[in-house]
Motif scaffolding. Sequence first.
Motif, PDB file in Angstrom:
ATOM      1  N   THR A  47     -16.695 -47.885  27.668  1.00 34.56           N
ATOM      2  CA  THR A  47     -15.791 -47.267  26.716  1.00 34.56           C
ATOM      3  C   THR A  47     -15.490 -48.237  25.584  1.00 34.56           C
ATOM      4  O   THR A  47     -15.192 -49.404  25.824  1.00 34.56           O
ATOM      5  CB  THR A  47     -14.471 -46.877  27.418  1.00 34.56           C
ATOM      6  OG1 THR A  47     -14.769 -45.996  28.492  1.00 34.56           O
ATOM      7  CG2 THR A  47     -13.519 -46.188  26.461  1.00 34.56           C
TER       8      THR A  47
ATOM      9  N   GLY B 288      -9.879 -43.734  18.704  1.00 26.92           N
ATOM     10  CA  GLY B 288      -9.641 -43.663  20.141  1.00 26.92           C
ATOM     11  C   GLY B 288     -10.868 -44.052  20.948  1.00 26.92           C
ATOM     12  O   GLY B 288     -11.826 -44.618  20.427  1.00 26.92           O
ATOM     13  N   ASP B 289     -10.783 -43.760  22.235  1.00 25.05           N
ATOM     14  CA  ASP B 289     -11.837 -44.161  23.160  1.00 25.05           C
ATOM     15  C   ASP B 289     -13.061 -43.255  23.048  1.00 25.05           C
ATOM     16  O   ASP B 289     -12.939 -42.035  22.936  1.00 25.05           O
ATOM     17  CB  ASP B 289     -11.325 -44.127  24.601  1.00 25.05           C
ATOM     18  CG  ASP B 289     -10.307 -45.227  24.867  1.00 25.05           C
ATOM     19  OD1 ASP B 289     -10.255 -46.189  24.081  1.00 25.05           O
ATOM     20  OD2 ASP B 289      -9.575 -45.126  25.863  1.00 25.05           O
ATOM     21  N   ASN B 290     -14.225 -43.881  23.084  1.00 24.63           N
ATOM     22  CA  ASN B 290     -15.512 -43.185  23.067  1.00 24.63           C
ATOM     23  C   ASN B 290     -16.404 -43.822  24.115  1.00 24.63           C
ATOM     24  O   ASN B 290     -16.461 -45.048  24.222  1.00 24.63           O
ATOM     25  CB  ASN B 290     -16.197 -43.335  21.707  1.00 24.63           C
ATOM     26  CG  ASN B 290     -15.617 -42.448  20.642  1.00 24.63           C
ATOM     27  OD1 ASN B 290     -16.135 -41.385  20.386  1.00 24.63           O
ATOM     28  ND2 ASN B 290     -14.541 -42.884  20.011  1.00 24.63           N
ATOM     29  N   GLN B 291     -17.095 -43.007  24.887  1.00 26.60           N
ATOM     30  CA  GLN B 291     -18.081 -43.517  25.829  1.00 26.60           C
ATOM     31  C   GLN B 291     -19.341 -43.855  25.031  1.00 26.60           C
ATOM     32  O   GLN B 291     -19.842 -43.019  24.293  1.00 26.60           O
ATOM     33  CB  GLN B 291     -18.410 -42.470  26.904  1.00 26.60           C
ATOM     34  CG  GLN B 291     -17.266 -42.182  27.834  1.00 26.60           C
ATOM     35  CD  GLN B 291     -16.868 -43.404  28.641  1.00 26.60           C
ATOM     36  OE1 GLN B 291     -17.706 -44.146  29.130  1.00 26.60           O
ATOM     37  NE2 GLN B 291     -15.574 -43.633  28.763  1.00 26.60           N
TER      38      GLN B 291
ATOM     39  N   ASN C 153     -13.219 -48.613  21.802  1.00 27.01           N
ATOM     40  CA  ASN C 153     -12.106 -48.049  21.057  1.00 27.01           C
ATOM     41  C   ASN C 153     -12.401 -48.151  19.571  1.00 27.01           C
ATOM     42  O   ASN C 153     -12.536 -49.254  19.041  1.00 27.01           O
ATOM     43  CB  ASN C 153     -10.817 -48.799  21.406  1.00 27.01           C
ATOM     44  CG  ASN C 153      -9.602 -48.175  20.747  1.00 27.01           C
ATOM     45  OD1 ASN C 153      -9.613 -47.010  20.373  1.00 27.01           O
ATOM     46  ND2 ASN C 153      -8.556 -48.949  20.590  1.00 27.01           N
TER      47      ASN C 153
END
Length: 176
Positions: A86, A33-36, A88
């Motif tokens: 961001t 999933g998304d990670n900063q 992914n």
Amino acid sequence: RGTRVVVGAYEYEIVDTNLEVSELVGIKTALTGDNQLSVAITNRGIQDIASATIDYSVNGVNMAPIAYSPATPLASKAKDTISLGTINLIKGINTIVVSVTTQGDNRPIDDTLLLETFVCDNKIEGNFIVGNSSNAHYNSLSDFVKEAQLCGVSGDITLQFEAGTYSDTMSLAYTY
């Protein structure tokens, strides 16, 4: 040598301009999933740094370069953290490469940082096939064991092996 060096110590020549990629910040989970993503850079030279370009890629895909221009130049030995945005992460091995360039940097050895991280979509349980066909979930028992160790197990596991010769050697015994 003109200078005495202590055994085990590193010699380090100070240069005018040297901007280093110090660390990647924000990869906080091992889940898809998304990670900063942010990068920390450190001025290892003696001259202040007024601008730089940060290039990065995720799984071989080049992202848009980031122009770095701090309000006040980055002083010698100072560190700054820059948000890259961001990203992914997908199940499996993810490769993130970040590099920084600044005019006059003549020590490129510390300009790039590569991170390979294994990412899980969740803990594993259920029925899995080990083999080389397109139906196989894993190519080897070692691949399965690695994922089980990294992601964890949440229930019963059944492994079905396709016909073939497997050269993995390991113990599946676990001591509590």
